[in-house]
Design a protein around this motif. Structure first.
Motif, PDB file in Angstrom:
ATOM      1  N   THR A  50       0.984  -1.048  -0.419  1.00 37.38           N
ATOM      2  CA  THR A  50       0.190  -0.072   0.232  1.00 37.38           C
ATOM      3  C   THR A  50       0.568   1.239   0.212  1.00 37.38           C
ATOM      4  OG1 THR A  50      -0.307   0.551   2.075  1.00 37.38           O
ATOM      5  CG2 THR A  50      -1.824  -0.521   0.977  1.00 37.38           C
ATOM      6  N   ALA A  51       0.304   2.272  -0.461  1.00 37.72           N
ATOM      7  CA  ALA A  51       0.901   3.506  -0.310  1.00 37.72           C
ATOM      8  C   ALA A  51       0.825   4.133   0.894  1.00 37.72           C
ATOM      9  CB  ALA A  51       0.524   4.500  -1.638  1.00 37.72           C
ATOM     10  N   GLY A  52       1.465   5.323   0.905  1.00 37.76           N
ATOM     11  CA  GLY A  52       1.366   5.995   2.597  1.00 37.76           C
ATOM     12  C   GLY A  52       2.692   5.940   3.412  1.00 37.76           C
ATOM     13  N   ARG A  53       1.998   6.064   4.600  1.00 40.39           N
ATOM     14  CA  ARG A  53       2.566   6.520   5.441  1.00 40.39           C
ATOM     15  C   ARG A  53       2.183   4.356   6.103  1.00 40.39           C
ATOM     16  NH1 ARG A  53       1.563  12.020   7.536  1.00 40.39           N
ATOM     17  NH2 ARG A  53      -0.366  11.393   7.369  1.00 40.39           N
ATOM     18  N   SER A  54       1.329   3.368   6.567  1.00 43.29           N
ATOM     19  CA  SER A  54       1.069   2.685   6.825  1.00 43.29           C
ATOM     20  C   SER A  54       1.893   1.627   7.022  1.00 43.29           C
ATOM     21  CB  SER A  54      -0.526   2.158   5.882  1.00 43.29           C
ATOM     22  OG  SER A  54      -0.572   1.862   5.141  1.00 43.29           O
ATOM     23  N   LEU A  55       2.852   1.696   5.361  1.00 36.89           N
ATOM     24  CA  LEU A  55       3.620   0.631   4.944  1.00 36.89           C
ATOM     25  C   LEU A  55       2.687  -1.035   4.819  1.00 36.89           C
ATOM     26  CD1 LEU A  55       6.245   2.145   6.767  1.00 36.89           C
ATOM     27  CD2 LEU A  55       6.014   2.206   4.128  1.00 36.89           C
ATOM     28  N   TYR A  56       1.620  -0.932   4.742  1.00 33.68           N
ATOM     29  CA  TYR A  56       1.506  -2.531   4.752  1.00 33.68           C
ATOM     30  C   TYR A  56       1.535  -3.095   3.852  1.00 33.68           C
ATOM     31  CZ  TYR A  56      -2.048  -1.737   8.479  1.00 33.68           C
ATOM     32  OH  TYR A  56      -2.800  -1.277  10.247  1.00 33.68           O
ATOM     33  N   SER A  57       1.794  -4.541   3.385  1.00 31.92           N
ATOM     34  CA  SER A  57       1.388  -5.309   1.957  1.00 31.92           C
ATOM     35  C   SER A  57       0.699  -6.628   2.358  1.00 31.92           C
ATOM     36  CB  SER A  57       2.809  -5.252   2.183  1.00 31.92           C
ATOM     37  OG  SER A  57       3.835  -6.331   2.851  1.00 31.92           O
ATOM     38  N   PHE A  58       0.092  -6.893   1.456  1.00 30.94           N
ATOM     39  CA  PHE A  58      -0.337  -8.166   1.201  1.00 30.94           C
ATOM     40  C   PHE A  58       0.381  -8.925   0.739  1.00 30.94           C
ATOM     41  CE2 PHE A  58      -3.023  -4.253   3.007  1.00 30.94           C
ATOM     42  CZ  PHE A  58      -3.228  -4.898   3.777  1.00 30.94           C
ATOM     43  N   ASP A  59      -0.182 -10.292   0.831  1.00 24.88           N
ATOM     44  CA  ASP A  59       0.770 -11.487   0.166  1.00 24.88           C
ATOM     45  C   ASP A  59      -0.859 -12.111  -0.409  1.00 24.88           C
ATOM     46  OD1 ASP A  59       3.379 -11.723  -0.309  1.00 24.88           O
ATOM     47  OD2 ASP A  59       3.472 -11.575   1.547  1.00 24.88           O
ATOM     48  N   PHE A  60      -1.590 -12.720  -1.666  1.00 28.17           N
ATOM     49  CA  PHE A  60      -2.665 -13.023  -2.017  1.00 28.17           C
ATOM     50  C   PHE A  60      -1.513 -14.479  -3.019  1.00 28.17           C
ATOM     51  CE2 PHE A  60      -3.973  -9.019  -1.108  1.00 28.17           C
ATOM     52  CZ  PHE A  60      -4.910  -9.146  -0.355  1.00 28.17           C
ATOM     53  N   LYS A  61      -2.574 -15.510  -2.742  1.00 28.41           N
ATOM     54  CA  LYS A  61      -2.677 -16.681  -3.418  1.00 28.41           C
ATOM     55  C   LYS A  61      -3.848 -17.005  -4.274  1.00 28.41           C
ATOM     56  CE  LYS A  61      -2.316 -21.834  -3.368  1.00 28.41           C
ATOM     57  NZ  LYS A  61      -2.492 -22.799  -2.936  1.00 28.41           N
ATOM     58  N   CYS A  62      -3.759 -16.697  -5.876  1.00 29.81           N
ATOM     59  CA  CYS A  62      -4.572 -16.796  -6.305  1.00 29.81           C
ATOM     60  C   CYS A  62      -4.193 -17.967  -7.326  1.00 29.81           C
ATOM     61  CB  CYS A  62      -4.763 -15.407  -7.405  1.00 29.81           C
ATOM     62  SG  CYS A  62      -4.370 -14.091  -6.757  1.00 29.81           S
ATOM     63  N   THR A  63      -5.500 -19.103  -7.112  1.00 32.00           N
ATOM     64  CA  THR A  63      -5.565 -20.366  -7.943  1.00 32.00           C
ATOM     65  C   THR A  63      -7.001 -20.355  -9.103  1.00 32.00           C
ATOM     66  OG1 THR A  63      -5.214 -21.038  -5.971  1.00 32.00           O
ATOM     67  CG2 THR A  63      -6.021 -22.804  -7.243  1.00 32.00           C
ATOM     68  N   TYR A  64      -6.239 -20.408  -9.747  1.00 33.98           N
ATOM     69  CA  TYR A  64      -7.553 -20.857 -11.380  1.00 33.98           C
ATOM     70  C   TYR A  64      -8.131 -22.088 -11.161  1.00 33.98           C
ATOM     71  CZ  TYR A  64      -6.123 -16.743 -13.812  1.00 33.98           C
ATOM     72  OH  TYR A  64      -6.423 -15.278 -14.220  1.00 33.98           O
ATOM     73  N   VAL A  65      -9.300 -22.110 -10.670  1.00 38.57           N
ATOM     74  CA  VAL A  65      -9.706 -22.716 -10.731  1.00 38.57           C
ATOM     75  C   VAL A  65     -10.331 -23.877 -11.890  1.00 38.57           C
ATOM     76  CG1 VAL A  65     -11.774 -23.956  -9.699  1.00 38.57           C
ATOM     77  CG2 VAL A  65     -11.189 -22.434  -8.470  1.00 38.57           C
ATOM     78  N   ASP A  66     -10.902 -22.949 -12.569  1.00 38.70           N
ATOM     79  CA  ASP A  66     -10.326 -23.121 -14.091  1.00 38.70           C
ATOM     80  C   ASP A  66     -10.343 -21.606 -15.304  1.00 38.70           C
ATOM     81  OD1 ASP A  66     -12.841 -22.237 -14.217  1.00 38.70           O
ATOM     82  OD2 ASP A  66     -14.039 -23.599 -13.722  1.00 38.70           O
TER      83      ASP A  66
END
Length: 115
Positions: A50-66
């Protein structure tokens, strides 16, 4: 997943397409990295900062079901490189927004994944 509806695109090519498309659905100041999962060819890994001062980072797993449907799972949230409680309202709001953006990105790439 039926054989006729499998994902038929190289994982690296798909990750590159996501890398090009994802910034258009995220806030302009957010940054994202996308790469193929090493173990599963139908999975992409996404890291969003994320931008700004919060400094959050997120990791996602995106699975193609089909070839059309993507299942998005939150893997981790950090703030300034430290684990945070993912259950807070602000984190849940951000996660919901990012999951929606990840689905938007997948939808924009249907022509590529369903060919």
């Amino acid at each position: 997943m039926s054989k006729s509806d499998q994902l038929r695109i190289d994982a690296q090519e798909l990750a590159q397409a996501w890398s090009r498309t994802l910034p258009s659905v995220l806030d302009a100041s957010d940054q994202a990295k996308v790469w193929p999962d090493e173990a599963e060819s139908n999975v992409l890994r996404v890291h969003i900062t994320t931008a700004g001062r919060s400094l959050y980072s997120f990791d996602f797993k995106c699975t193609y079901v089909d070839s059309r449907e993507v299942r998005v799972e939150l893997v981790d949230v950090e703030r300034d490189n430290h684990a945070v409680d993912e259950r807070t309202d602000i984190i849940q709001t951000l996660v919901d927004d990012y999951v929606r953006h990840l689905h938007e990105c997948a939808q924009q790439l249907h022509a590529l994944t369903t060919r």
